[in-house]
Design a protein around this motif. Structure first.
Motif, PDB file in Angstrom:
ATOM      1  N   VAL A 104     -29.908  15.973  54.670  1.00  0.00           N
ATOM      2  CA  VAL A 104     -29.503  16.546  56.036  1.00  0.00           C
ATOM      3  C   VAL A 104     -28.203  15.686  56.197  1.00  0.00           C
ATOM      4  O   VAL A 104     -28.438  14.417  56.205  1.00  0.00           O
ATOM      5  CB  VAL A 104     -30.480  16.370  57.067  1.00  0.00           C
ATOM      6  N   ALA A 105     -27.055  16.414  56.637  1.00  0.00           N
ATOM      7  CA  ALA A 105     -25.966  15.649  57.016  1.00  0.00           C
ATOM      8  C   ALA A 105     -25.317  16.355  58.367  1.00  0.00           C
ATOM      9  O   ALA A 105     -25.895  17.572  58.521  1.00  0.00           O
ATOM     10  CB  ALA A 105     -24.922  15.833  56.047  1.00  0.00           C
ATOM     11  N   ARG A 106     -24.833  15.603  59.065  1.00  0.00           N
ATOM     12  CA  ARG A 106     -24.081  16.035  60.419  1.00  0.00           C
ATOM     13  C   ARG A 106     -23.361  17.418  60.039  1.00  0.00           C
ATOM     14  O   ARG A 106     -23.652  18.526  60.884  1.00  0.00           O
ATOM     15  CB  ARG A 106     -23.556  15.074  61.142  1.00  0.00           C
ATOM     16  N   ARG A 107     -22.418  17.446  58.904  1.00  0.00           N
ATOM     17  CA  ARG A 107     -21.529  18.455  58.586  1.00  0.00           C
ATOM     18  C   ARG A 107     -21.754  18.606  57.187  1.00  0.00           C
ATOM     19  O   ARG A 107     -21.984  17.644  56.586  1.00  0.00           O
ATOM     20  CB  ARG A 107     -20.089  18.094  58.996  1.00  0.00           C
ATOM     21  N   LYS A 108     -21.372  19.719  56.544  1.00  0.00           N
ATOM     22  CA  LYS A 108     -21.480  19.993  55.341  1.00  0.00           C
ATOM     23  C   LYS A 108     -20.244  18.979  54.771  1.00  0.00           C
ATOM     24  O   LYS A 108     -19.323  18.950  55.344  1.00  0.00           O
ATOM     25  CB  LYS A 108     -21.086  21.388  54.868  1.00  0.00           C
ATOM     26  N   ASP A 112     -20.507  15.742  54.810  1.00  0.00           N
ATOM     27  CA  ASP A 112     -20.767  14.358  55.300  1.00  0.00           C
ATOM     28  C   ASP A 112     -21.904  13.536  54.593  1.00  0.00           C
ATOM     29  O   ASP A 112     -22.729  14.012  53.909  1.00  0.00           O
ATOM     30  CB  ASP A 112     -21.228  14.388  56.796  1.00  0.00           C
ATOM     31  N   PHE A 113     -21.784  12.072  54.563  1.00  0.00           N
ATOM     32  CA  PHE A 113     -22.603  11.350  53.981  1.00  0.00           C
ATOM     33  C   PHE A 113     -23.962  11.722  54.548  1.00  0.00           C
ATOM     34  O   PHE A 113     -23.950  12.079  55.802  1.00  0.00           O
ATOM     35  CB  PHE A 113     -22.396   9.942  54.292  1.00  0.00           C
ATOM     36  N   MET A 137     -27.760  11.801  56.381  1.00  0.00           N
ATOM     37  CA  MET A 137     -28.491  10.961  57.289  1.00  0.00           C
ATOM     38  C   MET A 137     -29.804  10.643  56.457  1.00  0.00           C
ATOM     39  O   MET A 137     -30.455   9.529  56.620  1.00  0.00           O
ATOM     40  CB  MET A 137     -28.903  11.701  58.433  1.00  0.00           C
ATOM     41  N   MET A 194     -31.591  20.102  63.377  1.00  0.00           N
ATOM     42  CA  MET A 194     -30.117  20.529  63.258  1.00  0.00           C
ATOM     43  C   MET A 194     -29.868  21.786  63.633  1.00  0.00           C
ATOM     44  O   MET A 194     -31.025  22.656  63.853  1.00  0.00           O
ATOM     45  CB  MET A 194     -30.065  20.787  61.571  1.00  0.00           C
ATOM     46  N   LEU A 231     -20.941  17.835  67.959  1.00  0.00           N
ATOM     47  CA  LEU A 231     -20.681  16.623  67.071  1.00  0.00           C
ATOM     48  C   LEU A 231     -20.076  15.535  67.392  1.00  0.00           C
ATOM     49  O   LEU A 231     -20.348  14.361  67.231  1.00  0.00           O
ATOM     50  CB  LEU A 231     -19.833  17.511  65.856  1.00  0.00           C
ATOM     51  N   LEU A 282     -16.896  13.010  64.412  1.00  0.00           N
ATOM     52  CA  LEU A 282     -17.031  14.127  63.661  1.00  0.00           C
ATOM     53  C   LEU A 282     -16.312  15.385  64.393  1.00  0.00           C
ATOM     54  O   LEU A 282     -16.989  15.823  65.484  1.00  0.00           O
ATOM     55  CB  LEU A 282     -18.646  14.386  63.386  1.00  0.00           C
ATOM     56  N   THR A 313     -16.669  25.410  58.587  1.00  0.00           N
ATOM     57  CA  THR A 313     -18.090  25.587  58.314  1.00  0.00           C
ATOM     58  C   THR A 313     -18.899  25.241  59.374  1.00  0.00           C
ATOM     59  O   THR A 313     -20.249  25.634  59.304  1.00  0.00           O
ATOM     60  CB  THR A 313     -18.359  24.891  56.807  1.00  0.00           C
ATOM     61  N   ASP A 314     -18.595  24.606  60.361  1.00  0.00           N
ATOM     62  CA  ASP A 314     -19.620  24.046  61.265  1.00  0.00           C
ATOM     63  C   ASP A 314     -19.458  25.378  62.865  1.00  0.00           C
ATOM     64  O   ASP A 314     -20.301  24.891  63.703  1.00  0.00           O
ATOM     65  CB  ASP A 314     -19.080  22.805  61.949  1.00  0.00           C
TER      66      ASP A 314
END
Ligand code: FAD
Lengths: 291, 770
Positions: A187-191, A193-194, A196, B638, B676, B696, B701-702
């Motif tokens: 699970v990452a904040r955005r695709k 990203d490192f 979480m 999420m 974000l 962020l 894609t978000d």
């Protein structure tokens, strides 16, 4: 955001590279894909006096199949090369599935396998995958070569067994067992990203029961976190809901993550457990599919 | 010829240049002998400067100069407040370089100038500053206790207070069937234009003239301030903006660096460049939002709104900057939204903390207030068992009530008046287009294991006005080419296209014959700037008025040339036509050629020129609806935005492609901010989000594809074109719609932003536990 002054070397041979590292000791730093090192230098968070650029050293970007079916991956192999290697995906689907989770393709075009492994960001995929796969790392120095297992390699937060005078040259990945079930999830904040929190695991089945398993999480500690208690619980058990739930609970209990701006420690514990349960579910589904 | 250029979907002229890399941004300016500046910034949130030693830095090879406040000496200047100067704020201004104290991490302390940026940054490393670290205060509640003072000599952190009082809120609350009180909080985030700030200042010693590249947004005002600071005549200072990679409120305001770089150039007699890097941008350029609100609502049982009462707390950071109390005051300004709420009281507090100064970000204060109000309305609907849409419909101001005067909601002598609109119509169309009723069926836990929710928000947004005027000068040249010189700046909005469309229609010449020039203070003596969605309203109307005047002048000149009555002439598609005769049309270019070659002294000057200003304090108001469909994974927190619609009535659309672009861009920026983005401070008042690894921004894609519906049902009666601004409608309702959608999905009440997975998990956990 300009790096502090440094001296730049671009050796043509590995011997030359290790000689330079030997000569400069703690002042020296290897440059591989630069995707982690360069930002750190630009922010002046890293101020190496000497840069040894490995990009002209030949022979470090080969992927070879060993006699036993395992893989030998040169440290300078670009992450993107792994991603594009269809034959490798057959030999090690977990590794192949892990790489696309690293950043964005532009980063993987330059970023190397060795760079990711030695940089040892606790949220990065490849260190955890190498632990779960039981990989060995070959480290070269002026004194010769030594081999360290992935598990022993990671010591703590961004600390590894790689000494300042050593170069990681090769990663040896044991052969993939036929019928092995596996999954990686994060699970990452955005695709890109490192993560979480994330998990890389495999399960070998014997009939309806688990014979052996490896579960390693990332983003939930200073280094890749292998949860042996959860592995133990799996052994001999079927991958049913009750088992998966119990594994989730064990992982939750075992993790001791820190909080940072993206997620609290409690979130990481919860999500570490959830992802492990889901990944086991996905692995089991693969088994059902194959059957 | 197109029937009308206004309203036509014409591709932006600017785009080819931007897309092919042919733009010229400030960092593309390279002048002979140019040197580079870097700025030493405070590593501490609150500290006393005991000493600064620049000797080591000055001795480094390649270093040209290092200076501190002492070197600026008498010229010592502070960043002036240009708007919302509520009493008291002027005691909290920021000096060009820290004076004895530093009050936030990132505050400029010294400047190094060197032959390259690399060497300049090396020089920063060699400046020795001795600090006595003091306790910082980072939270407005704590700051109000005045135990730690950000500006000790002022004796308080409460820099300013403003009251809004309309009707009798207390009485309405006392008599109401229903009241509710909630505390809402919007976090700190910022605009992050793709191009950071930057300046190249070139003081020409020989001519005694200063040229500053990289100016934008408010070039004339900034020139005025800098000329006064440097004691140079204003007309000898030339501010040029070049191409600009976005503004969003943040870029182009006056900052300490705007003093420092020209100062360095004057002092050294060399061109000096400073380009802000992203870390500096996140540390030092204006932050925004971060307004907290205790909101109370009073209503009748049937949902009729009676009153709002609000305590608004703005976290101003360490210094009051150019926007004064704008962000918290604008939160109050339109808190009542499109609704009939006769009694309204607000108290706005501007509070100092050890953070970066607060400024505007696309719809400042309005995003916040829409969030508070629209969340509160959903809560109230739940409490009273009313349909949230019906509740809104019941209270919307009707076309019959418009113009609807809300009252004095701003620290200004102008009341807030909703100028035109059919609010119910926009709502109806929004619900239809979104298929709201069908979407509601999707709410709840679905097969994908996620909770789905739909959320609605309604907004009004003031556009235009605020500063009284903009001007345009127009000249006809060779071949009938028309040059339009604007007083207004552009930060990427597309004035070169939109203004040409407006000019073409009013002047009756083909758009291709028109070139639009802007972004240079030499083009016009005065001008304000591009903010508050005022470009099309102010400059658009100025262009319109100028073109009408120019057309008259052209026809008069043609009448003299043809020896006919001007009343019988008209301009059609660039040709002068004698109405009611068979006489061949006279192309504008031929008239110009004639005047150029053979004008007689009796016929006057050879120039066809006009200048006009559009001058109006009237504020137009756009309005509209945001609708969002989200899904939340309850186990990971999420959030995915699956569908998003913005409906906005902008009065009259000049260019639908550009309005679409503004709307989509604003919605994406809004979703990013709500989901974000966050500027997070940690221990010791350190900003933890100083790179894009941690701050962020939304990527493609978000966000889902943004759907938009732009309406033209209510042209503004306030200006000749009937236009309203279109830059902010896409962002105003984002926090409200997403907050409501997540609340509806999870059955919780969102009062806090951002909607991060960690927070969502915490809300769900609290519900499970409680
Ligand atoms: C925007 C962004 C997103 C990213 N997201 C992710 C992500 O999601 N997951 C992830 O895992 N990574 C991510 N990364 C990091 C990226 O994968 C890097 O490529 C990787 O961490 C480092 O590899 P590199 O080859 O670029 O190493 P470099 O940056 O060149 O080096 C990194 C460190 O390793 C050392 N080193 C490199 N090679 C060797 C060697 N052979 N022997 C000894 N020491 C060596 C260097 O001295 C340095 O200290 C991201 C990076 C960016 C910029």
């Amino acid at each position: 955001m300009k790096p502090a002054p440094f001296t730049y070397y671009c050796p043509d041979t590995l011997d030359e590279a290790v000689r330079l590292l030997h000569e400069h000791g703690d002042d020296g730093k290897i440059l591989a894909g630069g995707q982690s090192l360069m930002p750190l230098m630009s922010l002046r968070l890293a101020r190496p006096a000497v840069i040894v650029d490995m990009n002209r050293v030949p022979g470090l970007d080969r992927i070879a199949v060993n006699g036993d079916g395992g893989l030998s991956i040169g440290a300078m192999t670009r992450q993107r090369a792994i991603e594009r290697d269809a034959a490798l995906a057959e030999r090690n689907p977990l590794l192949a599935a892990a790489v696309p989770l690293i950043g964005h393709f532009q980063i993987r075009n330059r970023g190397t396998v060795g760079g990711s492994l030695v940089h040892a960001d606790p949220a990065s995929e490849l260190p955890a995958v190498s632990v779960t796969l039981g990989a060995d790392f070959v480290l070269a120095s002026a004194a010769g070569e030594r081999v360290v297992s992935a598990e022993d390699f990671y010591l703590g937060y961004m600390a590894t067994a790689c000494e300042a005078n050593e170069v990681l040259t090769e990663v040896r990945v044991p052969a993939w067992k036929a019928g092995r079930l596996w999954a990686i999830d994060e699970v990452a904040r955005r695709k890109g990203d490192f993560a979480m929190a994330g998990v890389a695991l495999w399960v070998d089945m014997d009939g309806g029961a688990c014979a052996d398993a490896r579960i390693t999480l990332f983003g939930v500690g200073g280094k890749p976190v292998r949860v042996e208690k959860a592995e133990q619980h799996l052994k001999g058990a079927a991958l049913d809901d009750a088992t998966l739930k119990e594994v989730e609970r064990i992982v939750f209990e075992e993790l001791e993550p820190d909080s940072d701006i993206h997620a609290s420690a409690l979130y990481r514990k919860e999500v570490g457990g959830v992802l492990t349960r889901r990944a086991l579910g996905a692995a089991a589904a693969r088994g059902t599919e194959a059957a | 010829m197109a029937e009308s250029y206004i309203g036509a979907p014409i591709r932006r002229r600017e785009d080819i240049r931007f897309i092919t890399g042919a733009g010229t941004y400030v960092d593309d300016i390279k002048l002979p002998h140019m040197v580079h500046a870097a700025i030493l910034r405070s590593p501490h949130a609150h500290a006393r400067i005991l000493s600064i030693d620049t000797k080591r830095a000055e001795a480094l090879p390649g270093v040209v100069s290092v200076f501190t406040l002492e070197d600026i000496g008498e010229l010592d200047a502070t960043v002036p407040i240009r708007m919302y100067k509520i009493p008291g704020l002027d005691k909290y201004l920021q000096p060009s370089l820290a004076r004895d104290m530093v009050r936030y991490v990132g505050e400029p302390v010294a400047v190094a100038v060197a032959e390259s940026r690399y060497l300049a940054e090396d020089a920063l490393d060699a400046i020795d500053v001795d600090y006595e670290i003091l306790q910082e205060v980072m939270d407005v509640r704590e700051a109000l206790e005045d135990k730690v003072l950000v500006h000790e000599h002022n004796g308080t952190n409460l820099a300013g207070v403003h009251h809004v009082s309309i009707g009798d809120a207390d009485k309405a609350f006392a008599e109401a069937d229903y009241t509710r009180r909630e505390e809402f909080r919007v976090h700190r985030f910022t605009g992050n234009p793709m191009e950071t700030r930057g300046a190249v200042a070139h003081f020409d010693r020989g001519k005694g003239e200063l040229r500053v590249y990289g100016a934008t947004k408010l070039p004339h005002l900034n020139r005025q301030t800098i000329a006064a600071f440097l004691q140079l005549p204003e007309h000898k200072c030339h501010f040029e903006e070049n191409d600009v990679g976005g503004g969003f409120g943040i870029r182009g305001e006056l900052y300490p660096e705007d003093f420092l770089i020209p100062f360095a150039s004057v002092r050294l007699g060399l061109p000096v460049k400073w380009i802000e890097d992203r870390r500096e941008h996140l540390l030092a350029a204006n932050h925004s939002r971060q307004v907290t609100c205790e909101l109370e609502i009073a209503a009748r049982k049937d949902g009729t709104l009676l009153a709002l009462r609000a305590q608004i707390y703005g976290d101003m950071g360490a210094y009051v900057r150019t926007h004064g109390g704008l962000v918290p005051c604008s939160t109050a300004a339109l808190l009542t939204g499109p609704y009939r709420i006769p009694n309204y009281e607000a108290k706005i507090h501007c509070i100092m903390t050890n953070k970066t100064g607060l400024g505007t970000l696309r719809a400042p204060g309005r995003v916040e207030s829409c969030f508070y109000r629209e969340r509160m309305l959903d809560m109230m609907a739940r409490d009273l068992d009313l349909d949230p849409v019906e509740l809104r419909k019941k209270n919307l101001v009707t076309p019959e009530e418009i113009p609807y005067e809300i009252g004095f909601t701003r620290p200004s002598s102008h009341p807030t008046i909703l100028d035109s609109g059919d609010y119910a119509s926009a709502l109806r169309q929004a619900l239809e287009r979104f298929q709201y009723d069908e979407m509601l069926e999707l709410q709840g836990l679905r097969d994908d294991g996620r909770y789905h929710g739909v959320g609605l928000s309604y907004f009004v947004k003031n556009t235009g006005g605020l500063e009284p005027y903009e001007g345009a000068r127009m000249v006809v040249g060779e071949g009938g080419g028309v040059s339009v010189y604007l007083s207004i700046a552009q930060l990427g909005q597309g004035h070169e296209t939109a203004m040409a469309q407006i000019c073409a229609d009013a002047l009756c010449v083909p758009m291709d014959a028109i070139s639009v020039f802007h972004g240079n203070t030499d083009l016009s003596p005065f001008g304000w700037g591009t903010f508050a969605s005022r470009g099309t309203v102010m400059a658009g109307n100025a262009v319109h008025l100028t073109a009408l005047q120019l057309k008259d002048k052209i026809l008069e000149a043609a009448a003299r040339h043809l020896d006919v009555d001007a009343a019988n002439l008209s301009l059609e598609d660039g040709n002068i036509v004698q109405t009611g005769t068979e006489a061949p049309a006279l192309p504008l270019g031929e008239l110009v050629a004639h005047m150029r070659e053979s004008i007689t002294p009796e016929q006057g000057v050879p120039e066809l020129e006009a200048t006009a200003y559009y001058n109006s304090n009237n504020i137009t108001h756009t309005y509209g609806v945001h609708l969002a469909h989200v899904a939340v994974d309850p186990e990971t927190g999420m959030l995915e935005v699956l569908k998003y619609l913005v409906v906005e009535d902008v009065g009259r659309v000049v260019n639908p492609l550009m309005v679409h672009g503004q709307t989509v861009g604003a919605a994406v920026q809004g979703i990013g901010g709500v989901v974000l983005e966050e500027l997070v401070y940690g221990e010791g008042g350190q900003l933890l989000t100083t790179t894009f690894l941690d701050y962020l921004l939304p990527t493609s894609t978000d966000v889902p594809p943004i759907d938009d519906l732009v309406l033209e049902e209510a042209p503004s009666p306030y200006n000749p074109l009937g236009v309203k601004g279109a830059g902010e409608g896409g962002i105003v309702g984002t926090a409200g719609a997403l907050g409501n959608a997540v609340s509806n999905a999870l059955g919780i009440e969102v009062k806090d932003l951002p909607l991060s997975p960690d927070r969502i998990r915490a809300w769900l956990r609290a519900r499970e536990d409680g």
